[in-house]
Design a protein around this motif. Structure first.
Motif, PDB file in Angstrom:
ATOM      1  N   MET A   1      12.631  10.704  -0.169  1.00 15.36           N
ATOM      2  CA  MET A   1      11.750   9.586  -0.484  1.00 15.36           C
ATOM      3  C   MET A   1      10.475   9.699   0.356  1.00 15.36           C
ATOM      4  SD  MET A   1      12.617   5.478  -0.397  1.00 15.36           S
ATOM      5  CE  MET A   1      14.174   5.710  -1.281  1.00 15.36           C
ATOM      6  N   LYS A   2       9.347   9.560  -0.286  1.00 17.26           N
ATOM      7  CA  LYS A   2       8.053   9.650   0.396  1.00 17.26           C
ATOM      8  C   LYS A   2       7.347   8.304   0.282  1.00 17.26           C
ATOM      9  CE  LYS A   2       3.931  12.565   0.767  1.00 17.26           C
ATOM     10  NZ  LYS A   2       3.180  13.704   0.164  1.00 17.26           N
ATOM     11  N   ILE A   3       7.041   7.706   1.425  1.00 21.38           N
ATOM     12  CA  ILE A   3       6.542   6.337   1.473  1.00 21.38           C
ATOM     13  C   ILE A   3       5.204   6.300   2.202  1.00 21.38           C
ATOM     14  CG2 ILE A   3       7.053   3.991   2.280  1.00 21.38           C
ATOM     15  CD1 ILE A   3      10.051   4.944   2.404  1.00 21.38           C
ATOM     16  N   LEU A   4       4.326   5.430   1.753  1.00 23.54           N
ATOM     17  CA  LEU A   4       3.086   5.164   2.467  1.00 23.54           C
ATOM     18  C   LEU A   4       3.032   3.694   2.854  1.00 23.54           C
ATOM     19  CD1 LEU A   4       0.267   6.250   3.408  1.00 23.54           C
ATOM     20  CD2 LEU A   4      -0.632   5.237   1.283  1.00 23.54           C
ATOM     21  N   LEU A   5       2.795   3.414   4.128  1.00 20.86           N
ATOM     22  CA  LEU A   5       2.497   2.057   4.567  1.00 20.86           C
ATOM     23  C   LEU A   5       0.982   1.906   4.542  1.00 20.86           C
ATOM     24  CD1 LEU A   5       5.460   2.300   5.542  1.00 20.86           C
ATOM     25  CD2 LEU A   5       4.809   0.909   7.506  1.00 20.86           C
ATOM     26  N   PHE A   6       0.498   1.036   3.674  1.00 18.48           N
ATOM     27  CA  PHE A   6      -0.941   0.856   3.475  1.00 18.48           C
ATOM     28  C   PHE A   6      -1.377  -0.465   4.094  1.00 18.48           C
ATOM     29  CE2 PHE A   6      -4.657  -0.538   1.031  1.00 18.48           C
ATOM     30  CZ  PHE A   6      -5.488   0.567   1.184  1.00 18.48           C
ATOM     31  N   TYR A   7      -2.250  -0.372   5.087  1.00 14.02           N
ATOM     32  CA  TYR A   7      -2.753  -1.551   5.790  1.00 14.02           C
ATOM     33  C   TYR A   7      -4.237  -1.751   5.476  1.00 14.02           C
ATOM     34  CZ  TYR A   7       1.357  -1.333   8.931  1.00 14.02           C
ATOM     35  OH  TYR A   7       2.630  -1.323   9.457  1.00 14.02           O
ATOM     36  N   SER A  33       7.887   8.038   6.177  1.00 11.46           N
ATOM     37  CA  SER A  33       6.637   7.357   5.854  1.00 11.46           C
ATOM     38  C   SER A  33       5.419   8.004   6.489  1.00 11.46           C
ATOM     39  CB  SER A  33       6.690   5.894   6.309  1.00 11.46           C
ATOM     40  OG  SER A  33       7.738   5.199   5.686  1.00 11.46           O
ATOM     41  N   GLU A  34       4.288   7.742   5.866  1.00 13.29           N
ATOM     42  CA  GLU A  34       2.974   7.973   6.435  1.00 13.29           C
ATOM     43  C   GLU A  34       2.256   6.628   6.478  1.00 13.29           C
ATOM     44  OE1 GLU A  34       2.528  12.517   4.601  1.00 13.29           O
ATOM     45  OE2 GLU A  34       1.233  10.895   3.863  1.00 13.29           O
ATOM     46  N   VAL A  35       1.184   6.550   7.257  1.00 17.58           N
ATOM     47  CA  VAL A  35       0.447   5.301   7.427  1.00 17.58           C
ATOM     48  C   VAL A  35      -1.021   5.522   7.085  1.00 17.58           C
ATOM     49  CG1 VAL A  35      -0.429   3.661   9.150  1.00 17.58           C
ATOM     50  CG2 VAL A  35       1.997   4.268   9.128  1.00 17.58           C
ATOM     51  N   TYR A  36      -1.568   4.559   6.361  1.00 20.46           N
ATOM     52  CA  TYR A  36      -2.983   4.612   5.996  1.00 20.46           C
ATOM     53  C   TYR A  36      -3.620   3.262   6.334  1.00 20.46           C
ATOM     54  CZ  TYR A  36      -7.130   5.361   2.993  1.00 20.46           C
ATOM     55  OH  TYR A  36      -8.401   5.502   2.500  1.00 20.46           O
ATOM     56  N   TYR A  93       6.694   5.398  -3.037  1.00 23.81           N
ATOM     57  CA  TYR A  93       6.394   3.986  -2.833  1.00 23.81           C
ATOM     58  C   TYR A  93       5.154   3.838  -1.961  1.00 23.81           C
ATOM     59  CZ  TYR A  93      11.111   2.463  -4.355  1.00 23.81           C
ATOM     60  OH  TYR A  93      12.255   2.198  -5.059  1.00 23.81           O
ATOM     61  N   VAL A  94       4.372   2.831  -2.260  1.00 22.28           N
ATOM     62  CA  VAL A  94       3.353   2.343  -1.337  1.00 22.28           C
ATOM     63  C   VAL A  94       3.771   0.938  -0.918  1.00 22.28           C
ATOM     64  CG1 VAL A  94       0.950   1.623  -1.032  1.00 22.28           C
ATOM     65  CG2 VAL A  94       1.476   3.721  -2.320  1.00 22.28           C
TER      66      VAL A  94
END
Length: 257
Positions: A1-7, A33-36, A93-94
């Motif tokens: 699963m590849k997730i982005l936490l978008f702030y 996750s990655e963070v943007y 997911y985002v």
């Protein structure tokens, strides 16, 4: 699963640092996750913001831009401008969340992601109770919480691309109503997050009294957040168990701290 936490952000500095402290105590999210961080304020202290984003123990991205369509529409503009990046990086997911929405316990979030991974739902949302405060006399009807929601980025479900047209017609409309309207007008599939009766911006929650049973904490009191990170306690006598359930006895201590 590849997730982005978008702030999406505008003026937040300490909130970003605090978010990283909570995120770094997660297990599944930190691993997957990655963070943007998208900031629409070129007058922000850029060096401090970049340093705070680096505190996340994962791959991170940051954009600082002068494009800012306004308080109500700005976060949707940020998502719209970033959507191609979501698609190119092929995120499953985002997770959209405000910098002052802190992940105290990832259990219920991860359960929701896993439960919907092979399902058709493109959006995971929480419908606001009508009792959530807004303006005097205004009822929160047909609104999905905008402080925390999840979506699967696809070519066909970019409901944010016409954000400017929406707010041209409804200049005072809340982003929560925008999210509701766009999901339903575009016939997007969705599932409801179980954030309980006190999710999102209920009086006493957004203002920092208590975390949600869902495991997140929308708090505008930076001093309270700082104290919690340092001591692992809140002034309210509340505990959160390993399943993310909140109880009203004892000092609050997250299993991550």
């Amino acid at each position: 699963m590849k997730i982005l936490l978008f702030y999406p952000s505008h003026r937040q500095l300490d909130e970003v640092k605090y978010s990283s402290a909570f995120f770094n105590k997660t297990a599944f999210l930190k691993k997957n996750s990655e963070v943007y961080l998208h900031c629409n304020n070129i007058e922000i202290d850029e060096s401090t913001l970049k340093e705070n984003v680096k505190q996340f123990n994962c791959k991170s991205y940051i954009t600082i831009t002068e494009k800012n369509s306004g308080y109500l529409s700005g976060p949707s503009e940020a998502i719209s401008d970033s959507y191609e990046m979501f698609l190119e990086n092929e995120y499953d997911y985002v997770i959209h969340l405000h910098p002052d929405v802190y992940i105290l316990n990832e259990t219920k979030i991860v359960s929701a992601l896993r439960a919907n991974y092979d399902e058709d739902a493109d959006f995971l949302v929480y419908e606001l109770p009508k009792t959530v405060p807004w303006e005097p006399g205004v009822i929160r009807e047909r609104q999905y919480a905008f402080d925390f929601f999840v979506f699967k980025p696809k070519e066909g479900n970019n409901i944010f691309k016409n954000f400017d047209l929406y707010w041209h017609h409804y200049p005072k409309q809340a982003p929560e109503r925008f999210l509701y309207d766009m999901i339903h007008e575009n016939n997007c599939s969705y599932a409801i997050l179980d954030r309980g009766p006190f999710g999102s911006m209920m009086e006493g929650y957004r203002r920092g009294s208590d975390p949600e049973p869902f495991g997140i904490w929308h708090c505008h009191d930076n001093e309270k957040v700082r104290r919690y990170i340092e001591k692992g306690t809140l002034s309210r006598h509340i505990t959160i168990d390993v399943d993310g359930n909140i109880k009203t006895t004892g000092n609050m201590s997250s299993p991550s701290f």
